[in-house]
Write an enzyme that holds these catalytic residues in place. Structure first.
Site, short mmCIF file in Angstrom:
data_model
loop_
_atom_site.label_atom_id
_atom_site.label_comp_id
_atom_site.label_asym_id
_atom_site.label_seq_id
_atom_site.Cartn_x
_atom_site.Cartn_y
_atom_site.Cartn_z
CD GLU A 195 30.61 19.55 -5.24
OE1 GLU A 195 30.85 19.43 -4.04
OE2 GLU A 195 30.98 20.54 -5.92
CG ASP A 197 27.31 21.73 -10.13
OD1 ASP A 197 28.08 20.75 -10.18
OD2 ASP A 197 27.12 22.40 -9.09
#
Length: 397
Positions: free
Chosen positions: A141, A84
């Protein structure tokens, strides 16, 4: 100075470097934030299938798992990379800079994903191991709570794709490119988010005596919060209380009714974690009362302390020394204060999470979460070589 001879693995993965760098730049230019990593997941899954991996998508929402088995070995290893990006505007000016306004890969997860893909291609081509390797490509995350690691684990990650040990890494700006930093035991802190709502009484700026100004109350709270670490926490402990956001008003000439404050709170000790919570509550409510205001405080638990297991750290250190030499490996690096949801994986399996130097700071090299940050492409070769060598040593025939 590193006098270690160049390991053959670095030369062996060099053949794939152009493709892996192109993948990194493609991911960088099309960043996707938490649980929106649809295109990134499709790209990862497509490459893994092309190279001969068994691929499972949709794990924990947008997670991807690639599985490759070779030989007759029964040992299993898991390697994790996060995918991400962050919700911030990129200012690098690079030719492959983000094409999505307000989103950028400011933490290097594009590099983490690409390094693991580089290792995947090498392992699929050579299959010089005996056992099973699972590659965990994880979403979200950066979310801070209800994260990608938590969702993948809840979706049966370690039951569906079991491993005997799990390993992960993060790039580390400020350290020499290709240097490895490990630590046994607690390495990164527990993280919590605190949201504060200050409720005052708004009015005209020309008549402040008829109001309860939440901006003034908030300013007092922010200053008082700075005393917690300095005067309440044992100096031998590590703790962080940082104000991330303070918002009040929005119209000239108007004293607002409310203000909001958001905090990031980090520590390593459970008792300190509780102490921080209690002191934040006491200070916020006490300061608000002094000014005739009210306050609401919401604590949101984030990530646990990241704890590496001894045997897996020793193993990771040995492989790093084999690859780059002992003088580029620090086996007892100090604790650091960023949070990391790989900690949830380490609650379920033994493993090691470590840091890989991204380059010394300069006008062209910036810390993570900076609008001019960029992952160092020199690490693509080093990371791919390391991951593939780690698998071969762990799953030695």
């Amino acid at each position: 100075m590193n006098t270690h001879p160049v390991h053959s693995r670095l030369d062996e993965v060099a053949a794939d470097l152009a493709e892996i760098q192109a993948l990194r730049h493609q991911i960088h230019s099309h960043p996707e934030i938490a649980f929106e990593e649809v295109a990134t997941a499709q790209l990862v899954a497509g490459k893994l299938r092309e190279w001969g991996f068994e691929v499972t998508t949709g794990v924990g929402t947008t997670g991807v798992v690639g599985t490759l088995a070779a030989g007759s070995g029964t040992r299993r290893i898991g390697l994790r990379a996060d995918m991400d990006a962050l919700a911030m505007q990129e200012k690098t000016g690079l030719p492959y800079a983000s094409q999505i306004a307000g989103k950028m890969h400011a933490c290097g997860h594009d590099g983490h994903t690409s390094m693991l893909l580089g290792a995947a291609k090498y392992l699929a081509r050579t299959r010089n191991f005996s056992g099973t390797v699972h590659l965990y490509f994880q979403p979200a995350e950066e979310r801070g709570h209800d994260s990608g690691a938590q969702r993948m684990i809840a979706d049966g990650l370690f039951e569906r794709f079991p491993c005997d040990a799990v390993f992960g890494l993060h790039n580390h700006p400020g350290a020499e490119v290709g240097s490895f930093m490990m630590r046994k035991g607690a390495f990164q802190p527990a993280t919590d988010k605190v949201s504060i709502r200050v409720i005052g009484k708004g009015g005209h700026v020309a008549r402040p005596h008829l109001t309860v100004d939440p901006s003034v109350v908030s300013a007092s709270i922010v200053l008082a919060l700075q005393t917690i670490v300095a005067r309440n926490v044992d100096p031998t402990q590590t703790a962080v209380v940082s104000v991330c956001s303070l918002q009040s008003g929005g119209f000239y000439g108007v004293i607002p009714d409310e203000a909001t404050i958001e905090l990031s709170v980090r520590c390593f000790d459970p008792q300190v974690r509780q102490q921080l919570r209690e002191r934040i509550d006491a200070i916020v409510h006490g300061q608000a009362q002094c000014y005739g205001a009210q306050a609401e405080v919401i604590h949101q638990a984030g990530y646990p302390v990241l704890v590496n297991t001894e045997a897996e750290v020793d193993f990771a250190v040995a492989v790093a020394r084999e690859l780059v030499g002992p003088d580029r490996v620090e086996p007892d690096f100090g604790i650091i204060t960023p949070g990391e949801d790989f900690a949830f994986m380490l609650q379920h399996r033994p493993g090691c999470y470590f840091r890989l130097g991204n380059g010394l700071f300069s006008e062209h090299s910036h810390p993570v979460h900076h609008p001019k940050y960029d992952f160092n492409d020199q690490n693509l070769q080093i990371g791919a070589a390391y991951w593939s060598l780690l698998v071969e040593r762990y799953l030695a025939p």
